[in-house]
Design an enzyme around this catalytic site. Structure first.
Site, PDB file in Angstrom:
ATOM      1  N   ARG A  67      19.408 156.362 221.274  1.00 56.08           N
ATOM      2  CA  ARG A  67      19.871 156.989 222.526  1.00 56.08           C
ATOM      3  C   ARG A  67      21.349 157.310 222.351  1.00 56.08           C
ATOM      4  O   ARG A  67      22.185 156.414 222.377  1.00 56.08           O
ATOM      5  CB  ARG A  67      19.656 156.015 223.688  1.00 56.08           C
ATOM      6  N   TYR A 124      29.576 148.813 226.003  1.00 60.74           N
ATOM      7  CA  TYR A 124      28.714 147.900 225.245  1.00 60.74           C
ATOM      8  C   TYR A 124      28.162 148.480 223.940  1.00 60.74           C
ATOM      9  O   TYR A 124      27.800 147.741 223.043  1.00 60.74           O
ATOM     10  CB  TYR A 124      27.533 147.443 226.125  1.00 60.74           C
ATOM     11  N   HIS A 141      22.548 155.338 229.442  1.00 55.14           N
ATOM     12  CA  HIS A 141      21.197 155.062 229.947  1.00 55.14           C
ATOM     13  C   HIS A 141      20.825 156.089 231.023  1.00 55.14           C
ATOM     14  O   HIS A 141      19.767 156.688 230.992  1.00 55.14           O
ATOM     15  CB  HIS A 141      21.146 153.646 230.517  1.00 55.14           C
TER      16      HIS A 141
HETATM   17  C1  LIG Z   1      10.051 146.416 236.371  1.00 56.99           C
HETATM   18  C2  LIG Z   1      11.457 146.956 236.198  1.00 56.99           C
HETATM   19  N1  LIG Z   1      12.453 146.111 235.887  1.00 56.99           N
HETATM   20  C3  LIG Z   1      13.715 146.595 235.732  1.00 56.99           C
HETATM   21  C4  LIG Z   1      13.979 147.924 235.896  1.00 56.99           C
HETATM   22  C5  LIG Z   1      15.392 148.449 235.711  1.00 56.99           C
HETATM   23  N2  LIG Z   1      15.428 149.243 234.475  1.00 56.99           N
HETATM   24  C6  LIG Z   1      15.393 150.590 234.512  1.00 56.99           C
HETATM   25  S1  LIG Z   1      15.407 151.259 232.986  1.00 56.99           S
HETATM   26  C7  LIG Z   1      15.497 149.748 232.249  1.00 56.99           C
HETATM   27  C8  LIG Z   1      15.562 149.624 230.752  1.00 56.99           C
HETATM   28  C9  LIG Z   1      14.342 150.128 230.058  1.00 56.99           C
HETATM   29  O1  LIG Z   1      14.558 150.183 228.685  1.00 56.99           O
HETATM   30  P1  LIG Z   1      13.502 150.787 227.699  1.00 56.99           P
HETATM   31  O2  LIG Z   1      12.146 150.289 228.043  1.00 56.99           O
HETATM   32  O3  LIG Z   1      13.978 150.526 226.325  1.00 56.99           O
HETATM   33  O4  LIG Z   1      13.502 152.356 228.021  1.00 56.99           O
HETATM   34  P2  LIG Z   1      14.706 153.409 227.850  1.00 56.99           P
HETATM   35  O5  LIG Z   1      15.485 153.399 229.147  1.00 56.99           O
HETATM   36  O6  LIG Z   1      15.538 152.994 226.693  1.00 56.99           O
HETATM   37  O7  LIG Z   1      14.031 154.704 227.640  1.00 56.99           O
HETATM   38  C10 LIG Z   1      15.497 148.730 233.207  1.00 56.99           C
HETATM   39  C11 LIG Z   1      15.592 147.290 232.889  1.00 56.99           C
HETATM   40  C12 LIG Z   1      12.910 148.769 236.246  1.00 56.99           C
HETATM   41  N3  LIG Z   1      13.061 150.082 236.408  1.00 56.99           N
HETATM   42  N4  LIG Z   1      11.649 148.262 236.388  1.00 56.99           N
END
Ligand SMILES: Cc1ncc(C[n+]2csc(CCOP(=O)(O)OP(=O)(O)O)c2C)c(N)n1
Ligand SMILES: [Mg+2]
Length: 342
Positions: free
Chosen positions: A237, A250, A241
């Site tokens: 990425r 970070y 985010h």
């Molecule tokens: C059940 C849940 N817990 C926490 C969140 C907050 N949250 C949004 S995105 C994220 C990180 C997800 O990371 P990843 O699965 O690696 O996907 P990426 O964003 O890197 O595409 C989190 C913890 C959420 N949306 N849903």
């Protein structure tokens, strides 16, 4: 791990496939850059960029058959675009509409935002296809962070036992917001988690669109034959985010190998150019076409602004009193303060 782009002879790459991959990657890049800029202008409240993940998403999307289901998340907009969801529909979703604006016929679920909630749905879609003797398979997109959720394990358990035509595409982009993969799991790879559920796990260089295309094509063929697959696509990425995040606080890019953080669009163009491949020249015109397409999509998406009242409509057939009070409070707030979209 698959061979990287540089190890292959560009002369052996199918010209039509190379052209389509490059055009869709450039189109996705244009969409991402311009959507990011629109968010900064207040056009939408937030945007999750996928910069750096174009090869993985486009390579996977182009490996799917027309009838295959895509089960996406907020991150996989490049997959939706490459599958044929109109740009205006993707923008509409980010602008606040719950539904697509056009009547496109791409089999795609709404983007999942609760992490991993889409995995059991993707297994269910596959089981339904089996039950209906359909030929369609399912590609379930997820991030590395999703592998820590119960839904991931429940879905893989069902996939192993019921053998639906479902392929899981885990895009390991190095981060779950600010959590690096090394803090996400002590497993040496995500792909090997498939072992415990009796399904196949495979890793691929996610910045090589040809390798991803081939890996997902084979995974779908196997899934259709009753052997679900977990593909771990290693990418990076490049951006924040979301537009609300500051990765400078970070992210340590140096901690990742160069092949993983290298820009996939530039890398593919250089690879094609080095072999004088006929597709190498399409990047410039693809950018111009995508720019015009984006202009039109932005107009179309903003033409009919969302009515805030519609927020409440699809939730309950018979709304509880508390929800009616919230609907009235929002209407009152907008009457007093104005609607920022109008
Ligand atoms: C059940 C849940 N817990 C926490 C969140 C907050 N949250 C949004 S995105 C994220 C990180 C997800 O990371 P990843 O699965 O690696 O996907 P990426 O964003 O890197 O595409 C989190 C913890 C959420 N949306 N849903
Ligand atoms: Mg991630």
């Amino acid at each position: 791990m698959h061979r990287v782009v540089g190890d292959r002879d560009p002369g052996t790459v199918d010209p039509e496939l190379a052209r389509e991959l490059l055009e869709e990657m450039v189109r996705a890049r244009v969409f991402d850059e311009r959507a990011f800029a629109l968010q900064r202008q207040g056009w939408m409240s937030g945007y999750p960029p996928f910069r750096g993940q174009e090869a993985s998403q486009v390579g996977a999307a182009l490996a799917m058959a027309d009838d295959d289901w895509l089960v996406p998340t907020y991150r996989s907009n490049a997959m939706q675009l490459a599958r044929g969801v109109p740009m205006a529909d993707v923008l509409r979703f980010r602008r606040g509409y719950p539904e697509f604006g056009s009547d496109h016929d791409v089999p795609v679920l709404p983007q999942a935002v609760p992490i991993a909630s889409q995995l059991p749905h993707a297994v269910g879609l596959g089981m339904a296809a089996d039950r209906n003797d359909g030929d369609e398979a399912v590609v379930c997109y997820l991030g590395d962070g999703a592998t820590s959720e119960g839904d991931f394990h429940e879905a893989l358990e069902f996939a192993g036992v019921f053998e639906p035509p479902t392929a899981f595409l885990c895009e390991n982009n190095g981060w779950a917001i600010s959590t690096p993969t090394s803090m996400q799991t002590a497993s040496d790879t995500i792909a090997r988690k498939a072992d415990a559920y009796g399904i196949d796990g495979r890793r691929v260089d996610g910045n090589d669109p040809l390798a991803v295309h081939e890996t997902v094509r084979r995974a779908l063929a196997d899934a259709r034959a009753g052997a679900p697959v977990l593909v771990e696509s290693l990418t990076y990425r490049q951006g924040p985010h979301t537009t609300s995040d500051d990765p400078d606080r970070y992210a340590d890019r140096e901690a990742y190998p160069a092949w993983r953080t290298r820009d996939p669009v530039e890398r593919f163009v250089e690879f094609l150019e080095a072999g004088d491949h006929p597709a190498a020249g399409v990047a410039e015109s693809a950018r111009e076409t995508a720019d015009s397409e984006f202009d039109a999509a932005r107009e179309a998406a903003a033409a009919a602004e969302p009515d805030p009242d519609e927020l409440f409509d699809p939730v309950y057939g018979d709304p509880p009193a508390a929800l009616d009070r919230q609907r009235e409070a929002l209407a009152e707030h907008l009457r007093r303060n104005g609607d920022p979209y109008r």
